[in-house]
Design a protein around this motif. Sequence first.
Motif, PDB file in Angstrom:
ATOM      1  N   GLY A   1      38.717 -19.694  11.539  1.00 10.46           N
ATOM      2  CA  GLY A   1      37.986 -20.982  12.042  1.00 10.46           C
ATOM      3  C   GLY A   1      38.438 -21.469  13.564  1.00 10.46           C
ATOM      4  O   GLY A   1      38.242 -22.576  14.138  1.00 10.46           O
ATOM      5  N   GLN A   2      39.480 -20.764  14.284  1.00 11.55           N
ATOM      6  CA  GLN A   2      39.570 -20.825  15.461  1.00 11.55           C
ATOM      7  C   GLN A   2      39.633 -19.602  16.388  1.00 11.55           C
ATOM      8  O   GLN A   2      39.751 -18.646  15.970  1.00 11.55           O
ATOM      9  N   LEU A   3      40.066 -19.962  17.854  1.00 17.01           N
ATOM     10  CA  LEU A   3      40.135 -19.023  18.879  1.00 17.01           C
ATOM     11  C   LEU A   3      41.412 -18.449  18.779  1.00 17.01           C
ATOM     12  O   LEU A   3      42.331 -19.424  19.327  1.00 17.01           O
ATOM     13  N   GLY A   4      41.956 -17.043  18.904  1.00 13.44           N
ATOM     14  CA  GLY A   4      43.321 -16.767  18.985  1.00 13.44           C
ATOM     15  C   GLY A   4      43.153 -15.988  20.133  1.00 13.44           C
ATOM     16  O   GLY A   4      42.524 -15.104  20.321  1.00 13.44           O
ATOM     17  N   LEU A   5      44.533 -16.011  20.700  1.00 13.65           N
ATOM     18  CA  LEU A   5      44.729 -15.355  21.774  1.00 13.65           C
ATOM     19  C   LEU A   5      45.039 -13.489  21.558  1.00 13.65           C
ATOM     20  O   LEU A   5      45.691 -13.327  20.516  1.00 13.65           O
ATOM     21  N   VAL A   6      44.155 -12.874  22.269  1.00 10.10           N
ATOM     22  CA  VAL A   6      44.075 -11.543  22.042  1.00 10.10           C
ATOM     23  C   VAL A   6      44.908 -10.564  22.914  1.00 10.10           C
ATOM     24  O   VAL A   6      45.749  -9.868  22.882  1.00 10.10           O
ATOM     25  N   GLU A   7      44.541 -10.986  24.338  1.00 10.83           N
ATOM     26  CA  GLU A   7      45.487 -10.473  25.370  1.00 10.83           C
ATOM     27  C   GLU A   7      45.357 -11.583  26.697  1.00 10.83           C
ATOM     28  O   GLU A   7      44.374 -12.464  26.880  1.00 10.83           O
ATOM     29  N   PHE A   8      46.412 -11.606  27.429  1.00  7.40           N
ATOM     30  CA  PHE A   8      46.257 -12.121  28.611  1.00  7.40           C
ATOM     31  C   PHE A   8      46.601 -11.474  29.930  1.00  7.40           C
ATOM     32  O   PHE A   8      47.634 -10.796  29.829  1.00  7.40           O
ATOM     33  N   ALA A   9      45.637 -12.169  30.771  1.00  2.88           N
ATOM     34  CA  ALA A   9      45.888 -11.303  32.133  1.00  2.88           C
ATOM     35  C   ALA A   9      46.092  -9.795  32.587  1.00  2.88           C
ATOM     36  O   ALA A   9      46.844  -9.097  32.907  1.00  2.88           O
ATOM     37  N   ALA A  10      45.175  -9.131  31.278  1.00  4.93           N
ATOM     38  CA  ALA A  10      45.093  -7.700  31.458  1.00  4.93           C
ATOM     39  C   ALA A  10      44.577  -7.165  32.363  1.00  4.93           C
ATOM     40  O   ALA A  10      43.351  -7.710  33.144  1.00  4.93           O
ATOM     41  N   THR A  11      44.899  -6.033  32.968  1.00  3.44           N
ATOM     42  CA  THR A  11      44.306  -5.439  34.233  1.00  3.44           C
ATOM     43  C   THR A  11      44.158  -3.831  33.912  1.00  3.44           C
ATOM     44  O   THR A  11      43.567  -3.087  34.729  1.00  3.44           O
ATOM     45  N   ALA A  12      44.217  -3.585  32.609  1.00  4.72           N
ATOM     46  CA  ALA A  12      43.882  -2.068  32.250  1.00  4.72           C
ATOM     47  C   ALA A  12      42.486  -1.634  32.674  1.00  4.72           C
ATOM     48  O   ALA A  12      42.370  -0.384  32.931  1.00  4.72           O
ATOM     49  N   HIS A  13      41.430  -2.449  32.826  1.00  9.41           N
ATOM     50  CA  HIS A  13      40.216  -2.163  33.292  1.00  9.41           C
ATOM     51  C   HIS A  13      40.190  -1.873  34.469  1.00  9.41           C
ATOM     52  O   HIS A  13      39.205  -0.899  34.936  1.00  9.41           O
ATOM     53  N   LEU A  14      40.911  -1.955  35.503  1.00  9.52           N
ATOM     54  CA  LEU A  14      41.200  -1.903  36.880  1.00  9.52           C
ATOM     55  C   LEU A  14      41.771  -0.563  37.043  1.00  9.52           C
ATOM     56  O   LEU A  14      41.555   0.035  38.159  1.00  9.52           O
ATOM     57  N   THR A  15      42.746  -0.091  36.257  1.00  9.43           N
ATOM     58  CA  THR A  15      43.486   0.853  36.233  1.00  9.43           C
ATOM     59  C   THR A  15      43.183   2.320  35.602  1.00  9.43           C
ATOM     60  O   THR A  15      43.641   3.533  35.911  1.00  9.43           O
ATOM     61  N   GLY A  16      42.465   2.063  34.463  1.00  8.36           N
ATOM     62  CA  GLY A  16      42.366   2.940  33.292  1.00  8.36           C
ATOM     63  C   GLY A  16      43.521   3.226  32.628  1.00  8.36           C
ATOM     64  O   GLY A  16      43.589   4.015  31.733  1.00  8.36           O
ATOM     65  N   GLU A  17      44.720   2.510  32.635  1.00  9.91           N
ATOM     66  CA  GLU A  17      45.944   2.610  32.003  1.00  9.91           C
ATOM     67  C   GLU A  17      45.985   1.459  30.932  1.00  9.91           C
ATOM     68  O   GLU A  17      45.439   0.471  31.146  1.00  9.91           O
TER      69      GLU A  17
END
Length: 241
Positions: free
Chosen positions: A217-233
Amino acid sequence: MDTVAQLTIVRHGQSAANVAFADAHARGVAEHGLTGRDADVELSPLGWHQATQLGRWLAAQPVDERPEHVVCSPYLRARQTWTQAADTAAALGATLPPADVDDRLVDRLMGDLELMTPLMIAERFPAEAARLAADGLYAYQPPGGETFDHVAARVRAALADLNTGHAGRRVWVVAHDAVVVAARHILEGLPFVDLDAIVATTPIANTSLTRYAHADGQLGLVEFAATAHLTGEDRHAPLSR
């Protein structure tokens, strides 16, 4: 479901102001050479590349994991980030939704101090520099500008409308680091002093992703300030509190 299924907040790509402020700080000078309005600051060459990387990453995601609705800050750097990402994905055969613009998702309004470095403020408005030091970053209200409570109030209203109008959908917000901070304050109840400590250790990088998912019933944090999409890592930031 009375909330969006997933909320992803993207900070815009690196801007010309990000570069100019960092350069002025490194050289220990007040002036940065920028003119015009904060709202009209464009992406830097790296910012365009980051937006392109975001589009490539989105094109590679399964269809049922891509955004279904996108809303964007009206500031040029945010709109350029999503347009470049969507155009890149389209060139790779993936269709992403166009972004609606919501004026409530602008960066923190600094009023008379817009686009001023700390040294510029100290030189031109020493009384404001002293008041900022006394009040702290989050409580300080520049002349004609906002405190973070003001930012949170407008972001809260924007998120409420997204939950009402797009419940059960994957929603992306393309905006600013101030909007990410406000969202964490709203959705997790984190005091700004705690958020200040979190951001000090995990900066909200340009084109980073902060993601929430619906559960119980609420929104929970999954990831914060993630940058893997920029590096492939695999460099997703830990869920700091």
